[in-house]
Design a protein around this motif. Structure first.
Motif, PDB file in Angstrom:
ATOM      1  N   LYS A 116      92.671  47.123 147.973  1.00 38.25           N
ATOM      2  CA  LYS A 116      92.716  48.304 148.824  1.00 38.25           C
ATOM      3  C   LYS A 116      92.591  49.550 147.948  1.00 38.25           C
ATOM      4  N   PRO A 117      92.099  50.657 148.523  1.00 40.76           N
ATOM      5  CA  PRO A 117      91.910  51.869 147.695  1.00 40.76           C
ATOM      6  C   PRO A 117      93.160  52.278 146.929  1.00 40.76           C
ATOM      7  N   ARG A 118      94.333  52.184 147.572  1.00 37.47           N
ATOM      8  CA  ARG A 118      95.570  52.574 146.884  1.00 37.47           C
ATOM      9  C   ARG A 118      95.839  51.649 145.703  1.00 37.47           C
ATOM     10  N   VAL A 119      95.602  50.356 145.885  1.00 38.31           N
ATOM     11  CA  VAL A 119      95.828  49.396 144.798  1.00 38.31           C
ATOM     12  C   VAL A 119      94.822  49.637 143.672  1.00 38.31           C
ATOM     13  N   ARG A 120      93.558  49.934 144.038  1.00 39.78           N
ATOM     14  CA  ARG A 120      92.535  50.183 143.025  1.00 39.78           C
ATOM     15  C   ARG A 120      92.870  51.422 142.197  1.00 39.78           C
ATOM     16  N   ARG A 121      93.333  52.458 142.878  1.00 39.19           N
ATOM     17  CA  ARG A 121      93.685  53.679 142.151  1.00 39.19           C
ATOM     18  C   ARG A 121      94.838  53.453 141.185  1.00 39.19           C
ATOM     19  N   PHE A 122      95.690  52.460 141.482  1.00 34.89           N
ATOM     20  CA  PHE A 122      96.813  52.171 140.585  1.00 34.89           C
ATOM     21  C   PHE A 122      96.406  51.213 139.465  1.00 34.89           C
ATOM     22  N   LEU A 123      95.669  50.160 139.831  1.00 33.38           N
ATOM     23  CA  LEU A 123      95.397  49.101 138.863  1.00 33.38           C
ATOM     24  C   LEU A 123      94.362  49.488 137.817  1.00 33.38           C
ATOM     25  N   LYS A 124      93.318  50.189 138.224  1.00 29.51           N
ATOM     26  CA  LYS A 124      92.253  50.476 137.255  1.00 29.51           C
ATOM     27  C   LYS A 124      92.752  51.306 136.071  1.00 29.51           C
ATOM     28  N   PRO A 125      93.523  52.373 136.289  1.00 34.94           N
ATOM     29  CA  PRO A 125      94.055  53.080 135.105  1.00 34.94           C
ATOM     30  C   PRO A 125      94.970  52.211 134.261  1.00 34.94           C
ATOM     31  N   VAL A 126      95.727  51.315 134.929  1.00 37.41           N
ATOM     32  CA  VAL A 126      96.616  50.433 134.163  1.00 37.41           C
ATOM     33  C   VAL A 126      95.798  49.533 133.242  1.00 37.41           C
ATOM     34  N   ILE A 127      94.695  48.981 133.769  1.00 34.58           N
ATOM     35  CA  ILE A 127      93.843  48.125 132.933  1.00 34.58           C
ATOM     36  C   ILE A 127      93.218  48.929 131.808  1.00 34.58           C
ATOM     37  N   GLU A 128      92.785  50.144 132.131  1.00 34.08           N
ATOM     38  CA  GLU A 128      92.132  50.962 131.108  1.00 34.08           C
ATOM     39  C   GLU A 128      93.104  51.464 130.050  1.00 34.08           C
ATOM     40  N   VAL A 129      94.405  51.382 130.324  1.00 32.63           N
ATOM     41  CA  VAL A 129      95.385  51.757 129.299  1.00 32.63           C
ATOM     42  C   VAL A 129      95.247  50.844 128.084  1.00 32.63           C
ATOM     43  N   LEU A 130      94.849  49.598 128.326  1.00 31.26           N
ATOM     44  CA  LEU A 130      94.648  48.661 127.208  1.00 31.26           C
ATOM     45  C   LEU A 130      93.643  49.219 126.206  1.00 31.26           C
ATOM     46  N   ALA A 131      92.637  49.931 126.720  1.00 27.10           N
ATOM     47  CA  ALA A 131      91.615  50.481 125.822  1.00 27.10           C
ATOM     48  C   ALA A 131      92.163  51.578 124.934  1.00 27.10           C
ATOM     49  N   SER A 132      93.259  52.214 125.354  1.00 29.30           N
ATOM     50  CA  SER A 132      93.824  53.307 124.561  1.00 29.30           C
ATOM     51  C   SER A 132      94.848  52.823 123.541  1.00 29.30           C
ATOM     52  N   ILE A 133      95.203  51.548 123.600  1.00 26.16           N
ATOM     53  CA  ILE A 133      96.156  51.020 122.618  1.00 26.16           C
ATOM     54  C   ILE A 133      95.450  50.880 121.275  1.00 26.16           C
ATOM     55  N   PRO A 134      96.004  51.421 120.202  1.00 22.42           N
ATOM     56  CA  PRO A 134      95.362  51.279 118.888  1.00 22.42           C
ATOM     57  C   PRO A 134      95.189  49.818 118.511  1.00 22.42           C
ATOM     58  N   SER A 135      94.057  49.533 117.890  1.00 26.06           N
ATOM     59  CA  SER A 135      93.770  48.146 117.549  1.00 26.06           C
ATOM     60  C   SER A 135      94.782  47.574 116.563  1.00 26.06           C
ATOM     61  N   VAL A 136      95.403  48.435 115.751  1.00 25.61           N
ATOM     62  CA  VAL A 136      96.401  47.926 114.816  1.00 25.61           C
ATOM     63  C   VAL A 136      97.630  47.403 115.572  1.00 25.61           C
ATOM     64  N   VAL A 137      97.936  48.034 116.711  1.00 26.94           N
ATOM     65  CA  VAL A 137      99.050  47.563 117.526  1.00 26.94           C
ATOM     66  C   VAL A 137      98.723  46.198 118.122  1.00 26.94           C
ATOM     67  N   VAL A 138      97.491  46.048 118.602  1.00 25.44           N
ATOM     68  CA  VAL A 138      97.072  44.742 119.125  1.00 25.44           C
ATOM     69  C   VAL A 138      97.093  43.702 117.998  1.00 25.44           C
ATOM     70  N   GLY A 139      96.753  44.123 116.793  1.00 23.67           N
ATOM     71  CA  GLY A 139      96.813  43.208 115.652  1.00 23.67           C
ATOM     72  C   GLY A 139      98.225  42.712 115.396  1.00 23.67           C
ATOM     73  N   PHE A 140      99.197  43.614 115.457  1.00 25.40           N
ATOM     74  CA  PHE A 140     100.594  43.195 115.282  1.00 25.40           C
ATOM     75  C   PHE A 140     101.063  42.327 116.442  1.00 25.40           C
ATOM     76  N   PHE A 141     100.579  42.627 117.657  1.00 27.43           N
ATOM     77  CA  PHE A 141     100.912  41.776 118.805  1.00 27.43           C
ATOM     78  C   PHE A 141     100.366  40.367 118.596  1.00 27.43           C
ATOM     79  N   ALA A 142      99.124  40.291 118.101  1.00 25.87           N
ATOM     80  CA  ALA A 142      98.548  38.973 117.823  1.00 25.87           C
ATOM     81  C   ALA A 142      99.341  38.247 116.734  1.00 25.87           C
TER      82      ALA A 142
END
Length: 311
Positions: A116-142
């Motif tokens: 639904k539009p409300r769900v899309r407006r919430f979920l898409k920014p949440v997914i795109e937040v992953l793109a803003s996480i520094p890769s070094v942080v993802v490296g430590f998570f891995a």
């Protein structure tokens, strides 16, 4: 035609249309600024390629070319086998795309066709937040989670740090890109095509699989190619958790190097000096990476032109 006062307005002449008043002067100035910015981007690109070519030629002139076919990349020992970083790059990219492509495409289909539009407006920014996480942080998570809790539990005989861990980490970084580009491609499909499918009695899943996805195939392929390019160029995650083994990896659970982690490895260390064959080998690796991504983009552009559908 007469105006309200009954007088016929004077005809507009070509001289008046072509006059250089203040507005046209501003438009001309903006055009020149934009042209200068575009030209600057071209000049910077040429300088980058020129620097890669200059030192790469110096590297190729300074080493025995038969060494490039070896299976060990260890510049400090004068071993320049390209099979090791190329194989590592292949494994990491394959694992990353296998993870990111289906997850990203599934998320894009949900956001475009089911949410639904409300769900899309919430979920898409949440997914795109992953793109803003520094890769070094993802490296430590891995390092902290993926290696001990996933790969070590499934492949207990493999080293803790290997190309599979790196590929999964890179895949996490690629999911937002795959999702965003795919969702844009799916939403660009005209609504009339969906309604025509519903009009002949097709179910929603049938419409999505048989109509929407094929209609957006050019954009979806572009998303996959961008994901591959993103995976090939990722550095920090593979440097942290790839294992750093300078020999050819026969399977993804082996430790290994990618092109980017090999470049980083050469440039780190207090004994590294500018100049010399070891230093120039970094530029040769950079040139190989540039040609690899350029070839991917050219193939993608050619494919997209062939299958593109104009609505």
């Amino acid at each position: 035609m007469s105006n309200a006062t009954g007088q016929t307005p004077a005809p507009v002449t070509l001289a008046e249309l072509s006059r250089r008043d203040g507005r046209t002067a501003v438009d001309a100035a903006i055009g020149k600024v934009l042209a200068a910015v575009g030209g600057l981007a071209i000049v910077i690109s040429l300088l980058i390629v020129g620097s890669l070519l200059r030192d790469s030629i110096g590297f190729l002139a300074g080493v025995d070319l038969s060494l490039l076919g070896g299976d060990v990349w260890r510049p400090r020992s004068d071993l320049y086998g390209m099979l090791a970083p190329l194989t590592g790059t292949l494994w990491v990219t394959l694992v990353a795309v296998v993870l990111a492509a289906p997850v990203g495409l599934g998320a894009a289909i949900y956001l475009s066709e089911y949410a639904k539009p409300r769900v899309r407006r919430f979920l898409k920014p949440v997914i795109e937040v992953l793109a803003s996480i520094p890769s070094v942080v993802v490296g430590f998570f891995a390092f902290r989670f993926i290696a001990p809790e996933i790969t070590q539990r499934i492949f207990s005989e493999s080293p803790r740090l290997n190309l599979l861990v790196a590929g999964l980490g890179v895949g996490l970084l690629c999911i937002p890109l795959m999702t965003s580009v795919s969702e844009d491609a799916l939403r660009a499909v005209p609504q009339a095509m969906r309604e025509a499918s519903y009009g002949i009695g097709a179910k929603k899943i049938t419409t999505v699989v048989r109509v929407v996805v094929p209609a957006a195939i050019s954009g979806l392929v572009a998303a996959v190619i961008l994901t591959v390019s993103r995976a090939v160029g990722e550095t920090m995650v593979v440097f942290l958790v790839g294992g750093g083994q300078p020999s050819v990896a026969s399977k993804p659970t082996d430790p290994g190097l990618t092109i980017t982690s090999a470049m980083t490895g050469v440039l780190t260390g207090s004994d590294q000096q500018a100049g010399g064959t070891q230093y120039q080998s970094v530029f040769f690796l950079g040139l190989v990476l540039f040609l690899l991504t350029l070839a991917l983009n050219l193939v993608a552009a050619r494919f997209v032109r062939r299958v593109r559908i104009t609505y």
